[in-house]
Each structure stands twice: as C-alpha cells, then as structure tokens.
Design an enzyme around this catalytic site. Structure first.
Site, PDB file in Angstrom:
ATOM      1  N   CYS A 147       0.344 -22.265  36.847  1.00  0.00           N
ATOM      2  CA  CYS A 147       1.794 -22.416  36.922  1.00  0.00           C
ATOM      3  C   CYS A 147       2.189 -23.442  35.851  1.00  0.00           C
ATOM      4  O   CYS A 147       1.323 -24.145  35.310  1.00  0.00           O
ATOM      5  CB  CYS A 147       2.210 -22.874  38.321  1.00  0.00           C
ATOM      6  SG  CYS A 147       1.728 -24.582  38.719  1.00  0.00           S
ATOM      7  N   HIS A 153     -10.013 -21.072  38.182  1.00  0.00           N
ATOM      8  CA  HIS A 153      -9.763 -22.023  39.271  1.00  0.00           C
ATOM      9  C   HIS A 153     -10.821 -23.128  39.286  1.00  0.00           C
ATOM     10  O   HIS A 153     -10.497 -24.321  39.282  1.00  0.00           O
ATOM     11  CB  HIS A 153      -9.746 -21.282  40.612  1.00  0.00           C
ATOM     12  CG  HIS A 153      -9.536 -22.154  41.800  1.00  0.00           C
ATOM     13  ND1 HIS A 153      -8.293 -22.359  42.360  1.00  0.00           N
ATOM     14  CD2 HIS A 153     -10.410 -22.882  42.548  1.00  0.00           C
ATOM     15  CE1 HIS A 153      -8.409 -23.176  43.398  1.00  0.00           C
ATOM     16  NE2 HIS A 153      -9.693 -23.505  43.533  1.00  0.00           N
ATOM     17  N   GLU A 154     -12.089 -22.728  39.308  1.00  0.00           N
ATOM     18  CA  GLU A 154     -13.166 -23.728  39.392  1.00  0.00           C
ATOM     19  C   GLU A 154     -13.234 -24.582  38.129  1.00  0.00           C
ATOM     20  O   GLU A 154     -13.446 -25.795  38.209  1.00  0.00           O
ATOM     21  CB  GLU A 154     -14.511 -23.061  39.691  1.00  0.00           C
ATOM     22  CG  GLU A 154     -14.580 -22.353  41.038  1.00  0.00           C
ATOM     23  CD  GLU A 154     -14.281 -23.231  42.251  1.00  0.00           C
ATOM     24  OE1 GLU A 154     -14.343 -24.481  42.157  1.00  0.00           O
ATOM     25  OE2 GLU A 154     -13.968 -22.668  43.317  1.00  0.00           O
TER      26      GLU A 154
END
Length: 190
Positions: A171, A136-137
């Site tokens: 995604c 994520h980061e």
C-alpha cells in the site's frame, strides 16, 4: 552503497521448487524492491529441520542455516520450499522472516490449498500466492510490520482467503516505509 556491500536478494530453492515459479517470484521481488535478484543452486530438501514427531519442518532451523550460508553479496536471502513448515509458536506457517534481518523462508505446502478447488474458476494460482508470501516475508526483513490495509501485501494472512484477497504489492504507506528502510539501510552501510 560501497562496491563490496551486499546488494542482491537471493532466492534459495530447497527441494522440489519449479524453475518457472522461481523466475516469476524473482521478477516480482525485483519489481517491488528495486533490487537485483539471483537464484541460487537448489540446496535440496532441508532434512536437517525435520521434526519427526510432527512430520513438519522447523522454519527457525531453516532460517538459521540460510543466514549462516548466505553468499557474501547477499543483502537478503529467501528460501523457497515445498515442505510443511512450523515454528514453536504456530502449528504451521506459510513463511517466516527474521524481522529487520537477512533471512526469510516461504513454502508452497499450505499455499496449494485444497486440490479439489484447484480447477474452480477464480481460484488463484499457486505462483500468485508464492509471490505475495515472498514479498510479505522480505518486507519483514526490511523492517515492515503487518499492515491494517486488507489489500496490502503486508496484511497478516490468517488463511488462504486472506492471502488471496490482498494484492502482491505494498500500500502507499508501506511503500514509503519500505523506501525509507531501504535508503536508511544503504546509507548506514555506505
């Protein structure tokens, strides 16, 4: 990409971080970003970032140091620590990144959750949460914003339940954006 251009993502342990966790995170990052990952020497507890009044560590201060001391061949640098992080906006953070920048930091402190829940069936292991937070980061460092898809790793996590629900991969829309950002970044440096 030119021969001397940065081409590695560095994992920089800061304090009590398990080697096994680092290896699993490195493998997951390599899989999601298709870039080689190097694990740096442990830099020790980031005492320079401690806010004594809060008894927490300022993630912005750690980020600056990570970026300033990054290896010359580092495309991105991700600090991994076990201390409680905050920034001036939030009372705590699982991690933080320099948007479209070089550095990010994650911490296992809040990702551990309630120790009483650790033995419950279905409670995700810490390493799974660390993998998601790392991807994520790093996604933010490549220019990805938060995603509306609740399953996407780029979904904003307001708590552990959100973090546990999402997958450790992008995604399709974020994957396409990631590939575009990466190819644009490499093209501009060539």
């Amino acid at each position: 990409m030119m021969k001397n251009d940065p081409q590695f993502i560095y994992l920089v342990p800061l304090g009590d971080v398990g080697d096994t966790h680092l290896e699993i995170i490195a493998e997951s990052i390599q899989e999601q970003f298709s870039l080689a990952v190097k694990i740096a020497t442990n830099q020790g507890l980031p005492a320079y970032a401690l806010d004594a009044a809060r008894q927490q560590y300022n993630s912005n201060v750690i980020l600056r140091k990570l970026i300033d001391t990054a290896a010359p061949d580092a495309l991105k640098v991700l600090g991994v620590t076990h201390v409680d992080l905050f920034n001036p906006i939030f009372s705590f953070v699982f991690g933080e990144a320099q948007f479209k920048g070089k550095g990010a930091i994650i911490s296992s402190y809040r990702l551990r959750g309630n120790p009483d829940n650790a033995s419950k069936i279905g409670c995700p292991p810490l390493v799974s949460r660390l993998e998601k937070e790392a991807i994520h980061e790093l996604g933010h460092t490549f220019g990805l914003k938060h995603c509306a898809d609740p399953d996407c790793v780029m979904q904003y996590s307001v708590g552990l339940e959100c973090a546990d629900r999402k997958f450790s991969f992008f995604c399709p829309a974020c994957r396409d954006l990631m590939i575009w950002h990466l190819s644009t970044d490499i093209f501009l440096k060539a």
